[in-house]
Design a protein around this motif. Structure first.
Motif, mmCIF file in Angstrom:
data_model
loop_
_atom_site.group_PDB
_atom_site.id
_atom_site.type_symbol
_atom_site.label_atom_id
_atom_site.label_comp_id
_atom_site.label_asym_id
_atom_site.label_seq_id
_atom_site.Cartn_x
_atom_site.Cartn_y
_atom_site.Cartn_z
ATOM 1 N N ALA A 146 -52.745 -16.719 56.918
ATOM 2 C CA ALA A 146 -52.054 -17.794 57.608
ATOM 3 C C ALA A 146 -51.967 -19.065 56.706
ATOM 4 O O ALA A 146 -51.131 -19.800 57.328
ATOM 5 C CB ALA A 146 -53.262 -17.894 58.913
ATOM 6 N N GLU A 147 -52.474 -19.041 55.711
ATOM 7 C CA GLU A 147 -52.691 -20.322 54.827
ATOM 8 C C GLU A 147 -51.864 -20.288 53.478
ATOM 9 O O GLU A 147 -51.707 -21.285 52.896
ATOM 10 C CB GLU A 147 -54.019 -20.760 54.450
ATOM 11 N N ARG A 148 -51.029 -19.299 53.500
ATOM 12 C CA ARG A 148 -50.454 -18.929 52.533
ATOM 13 C C ARG A 148 -49.177 -19.766 51.962
ATOM 14 O O ARG A 148 -48.925 -20.407 50.879
ATOM 15 C CB ARG A 148 -49.973 -17.172 52.264
ATOM 16 N N LEU A 149 -48.213 -20.294 52.962
ATOM 17 C CA LEU A 149 -47.080 -21.247 53.024
ATOM 18 C C LEU A 149 -47.607 -22.295 53.829
ATOM 19 O O LEU A 149 -47.756 -22.040 54.919
ATOM 20 C CB LEU A 149 -45.944 -20.117 53.450
ATOM 21 N N PRO A 150 -46.649 -23.357 53.440
ATOM 22 C CA PRO A 150 -46.525 -24.525 54.422
ATOM 23 C C PRO A 150 -45.484 -24.756 55.205
ATOM 24 O O PRO A 150 -45.436 -25.220 56.269
ATOM 25 C CB PRO A 150 -46.891 -25.685 53.325
ATOM 26 N N VAL A 151 -44.674 -24.004 54.702
ATOM 27 C CA VAL A 151 -42.897 -23.910 55.525
ATOM 28 C C VAL A 151 -42.698 -22.441 55.359
ATOM 29 O O VAL A 151 -42.927 -21.833 54.484
ATOM 30 C CB VAL A 151 -42.208 -24.890 54.812
ATOM 31 N N ALA A 152 -41.416 -22.384 56.188
ATOM 32 C CA ALA A 152 -40.740 -21.159 56.197
ATOM 33 C C ALA A 152 -40.038 -21.007 55.057
ATOM 34 O O ALA A 152 -39.233 -21.952 54.507
ATOM 35 C CB ALA A 152 -40.034 -20.926 57.329
ATOM 36 N N VAL A 153 -40.124 -19.792 54.082
ATOM 37 C CA VAL A 153 -39.293 -19.511 53.112
ATOM 38 C C VAL A 153 -38.448 -18.297 52.958
ATOM 39 O O VAL A 153 -38.928 -17.239 53.657
ATOM 40 C CB VAL A 153 -40.306 -19.562 51.911
#
Length: 423
Positions: free
Chosen positions: A289-296
């Motif tokens: 859940a914490e790996r990305l701050p935004v959609a990539v």
């Protein structure tokens, strides 16, 4: 349910409790209508449950482009490719694909871009207003999104794409490797750069968005019935629906059944609409859940990764195989392999869950939003392909205006989305 001799159970029956149907039901109830929402599943359990969660306002180009013809052999031969056409479905799919290719001509292609753009430009403000109105703005994460590339030779393609997007007034910024890794430090330094889209975002849980809207709709008086709609018909006096729970007669009906809408349109209007389905897959990683701050999104790997409250969702693979064939969950598992090498630390795939759903697709990449049939009793809101979440709130606002027969200059004109564009 009611028979034709009884008082109508509602002013309108909405067929389909996905994100579009539920948003429309809420807006119609707010306009003063008594609304009955019908679906064979619980609200939000169809395609709305498993979408990528990306508010894709930057995606203004149709699904068919000049490169599609080159990809057709791979679509047929590679069962795990990002865009797959099941060869067993090819005979049934051919008429739809012919229409898709026909819409690649200059004039219809530009018309599709204009229609998509008009909806997308109004989509984020419509979502902001809708979620504010139910006190759930926190479900929308307005932090932009990224399209990254890894190959040196992809840089020129990305620059050209940025130029095309700016020509359509899409806000876009070209970011260096340092800028991308500064925003998303978990990515590997094999990433060479990308495009940042500041006027996009994502939702923390697509299913929870549907449930939040449904709760608000119920508080507004909308009633929900779990039933299967078997057949429909309309005449000057009203609309008749034969369902698994009995016969229902109402003054109006809204068809918002996504990929399952075509038979209802045929029964109500006598019109065959060229609706097919993009079978979309996702793989949910609950420990990320914490790996990305935004959609990539990866340009070369052709998939998207969206951070959500319950984990990281990998999505984007598309399959044309119709509504009947069982899902090929290897396509969902393939998303894990696509992600390998993108991160400094391998993803934790423990307890990963696959999913498949049906996205409703029309060959011009535009939805149908219209009021037709006897006395205008048949209302339509379907065919949003992979932009159903993005365009749901603005679609609901447009449908609400069918009730009082008004237009709003601040809303997109309905002409591009009329059912009559299909002969």
């Amino acid at each position: 349910m009611t028979t034709s001799s009884e008082r109508p159970a509602a002013d309108i029956a909405v067929i389909g409790a996905g994100i579009v149907g539920v948003a429309c039901a809420l807006e119609l109830a707010r306009s003063g209508m008594r609304v009955l929402l019908l679906d064979r599943q619980a609200p939000g359990r169809g395609a709305s449950y498993g979408n990528a969660g990306h508010m894709a306002t930057e995606q203004v180009f149709p699904i068919a482009d000049a490169g599609l013809l080159k990809r057709i052999p791979g679509m047929l031969l590679d069962p795990l490719g990002p865009l797959r056409l099941d060869w067993r479905y090819l005979p049934k799919a051919m008429p739809w694909f012919v229409k898709l290719l026909w819409n690649m001509r200059a004039a219809p292609y530009q018309a599709s871009i204009a229609g998509i753009r008009a909806l997308n430009e109004a989509s984020l403000p419509a979502w902001q207003a809708l979620l504010d109105s139910i006190g759930r703005r926190e479900l929308l994460k307005e932090e932009g999104s990224l399209l990254i590339h890894e190959r040196h030779e992809s840089a020129e393609s990305l620059t050209m794409l940025a130029m095309r997007m700016r020509a359509q007034s899409v806000p876009v910024e070209e970011w260096s490797r340092q800028a991308v890794l500064g925003r998303v430090p978990a990515l590997t330094d094999r990433v060479r750069g990308g495009l940042f889209f500041p006027a996009t975002g994502h939702v923390s849980d697509p299913h929870q968005v549907v449930l939040a809207l449904h709760d608000a709709a119920e508080r507004q008086g909308v009633r929900f019935s779990t039933c299967r709609v078997d057949s429909v018909s309309a005449n000057e006096e009203g609309v008749r629906l034969e369902t698994s729970a009995g016969t229902l007669v109402v003054p109006r009906v809204l068809v918002a059944a996504g990929a399952h809408s075509a038979p209802f349109v045929a029964g109500l209007c006598g019109k065959r609409v060229p609706l097919d389905t993009e079978r979309g897959y996702h793989l949910m990683l609950p420990r990320e859940a914490e790996r990305l701050p935004v959609a990539v999104t990866s340009l070369e790997r052709r998939f998207i990764m969206t951070p959500m409250a319950e984990g990281l969702r990998l999505a984007g693979t598309v399959e044309f195989a119709g509504l009947e064939r069982p899902p090929n969950m290897q396509r969902a598992r393939q998303l894990e392999r696509l992600a390998q090498g993108l991160f400094q630390r391998p993803l934790n795939t423990e307890s990963a869950t696959p999913w498949m759903g049906f996205r409703p697709s029309l060959p011009d990449s535009l939805p149908v939003i219209d009021r037709v049939g006897p006395q205008g009793r048949v209302w339509l809101a379907f065919g949003h392909h992979h932009l159903g979440l993005t365009q749901a709130a603005i679609t609901a606002r447009l449908v609400r205006h069918f009730h009082d027969d008004t237009t709003d200059s601040a809303l997109p004109p309905l002409a591009p989305y009329r059912l009559g564009r299909f002969a």
